[in-house]
Design an enzyme around this catalytic site. Structure first.
Site: not given
Ligand code: RIB
Length: 295
Positions: A44, A186, A244
């Site tokens: 991705n 994250n 991504d």
């Protein structure tokens, strides 16, 4: 200006059901259909970087099954060089089972398949050949830990900018911090790696860039105060692959020579635009689309 990016990571095919809500443990939810999309955090990000104008080489593995044929064809159509995506007999191409709810949030389970057999020696060999003309190496962790380590060691050892997306956080990541990759966790992943961002940046002696979903991005340089980048307005259809896209565009812009702050701000807008389409890749924007959104 464009640059050259090498991505080391997973290639999957995503099997996606859109339902009103995500299932709880032991529960069944029903959506109208199952849809297949290209997936895998490495693939991705590679597509997002290529769509953003970078020359992109992907290092990874798929099976010799039809699914692998399709995955490679789709990547090639997206402008990704797949010469170093190995075809492995006797293992299936990686697959992800994804449920997306009405708010665009997701739940993902991955069957690693060929991704679990990415060979660290082949990663090293491919990188040694590619690094002299490479502006940024992007590594994610859905492949064997030895392959992750090989990629980070080769890139940082050659003095090439290395972005390490610790998604998921695997044990080898802690030992790789001393090599100084630019980490892009994250919020949850950052919390798994260190009690706070300042500590994490001290350990890497490099920037740490935390993606915060709908809250934008926070990044910190060692010894400096954190910088908050506000979220860009988003029409949320499917958040799958937003991280991504962020990583692919960040790598593309760093490879092109952007300073970190500009690259982060561009990637932040790109990730926000990416969630307006279903699937992990379809919404990854072009530079023109990001420029228009920034006006
Ligand atoms: O980040 C989203 C990706 O995670 C999906 O495409 C799925 O394949 C998993 O790798």
């Amino acid at each position: 200006m464009t640059g050259s990016v090498v991505v080391v990571g997973a290639v999957n095919v995503d099997h996606v059901v859109v339902a009103d809500r995500l299932p709880r443990a032991g529960e069944t939810v029903v959506g109208p259909a199952m849809v297949r999309h290209g997936g895998g955090k490495g693939a991705n990000a590679a597509v997002a970087a290529a769509r953003f104008g970078a020359r992109v080489l992907l290092i990874g593995a798929v099976g010799t099954d039809d699914v692998g044929d399709g995955a490679l064809a789709e990547l090639a159509e997206s402008g990704v060089d797949t010469a170093h995506v190995d075809r492995l007999a006797g293992v299936p191409t990686g697959a992800a089972l994804i449920v997306v709810d009405a708010r665009g949030e997701n739940q993902i389970a991955v069957g690693a398949g060929a991704n679990a057999h990415v060979d660290p020696d082949r990663v090293r060999a491919a990188l040694r050949a590619a690094l002299p003309s490479c502006g940024c190496v992007l590594v994610s962790t859905e492949i064997p830990e030895a392959a992750v380590a090989a990629a980070v060691e080769e890139a940082t050892g050659a003095g090439v900018s290395c972005v390490l997306n610790p998604a998921p956080v695997v044990p080898v990541v802690a030992g790789l911090l001393r090599h100084g990759p630019i980490l892009t966790p994250n919020r949850g992943e950052a919390g798994e790696l260190a009690p706070d961002l300042a500590t994490l940046a001290e350990r890497t002696a490099a920037p740490v860039v935390v993606t915060l979903g709908g809250d934008g991005v926070r990044y910190v340089l060692p010894g400096q105060a954190p910088v908050d980048v506000a979220p860009h307005p988003a029409t949320v259809v499917d958040t799958t692959g937003a991280g991504d896209t962020f990583n692919g565009v960040l790598a593309a812009r760093l490879a092109a020579g952007d300073p970190l702050d500009r690259a982060v701000r561009t990637a932040n807008v790109a990730a926000a635009l990416s969630v307006s389409s279903p699937g992990a890749r379809a919404g990854a924007p072009t530079p023109a689309e990001v420029a228009a959104a920034q006006r």
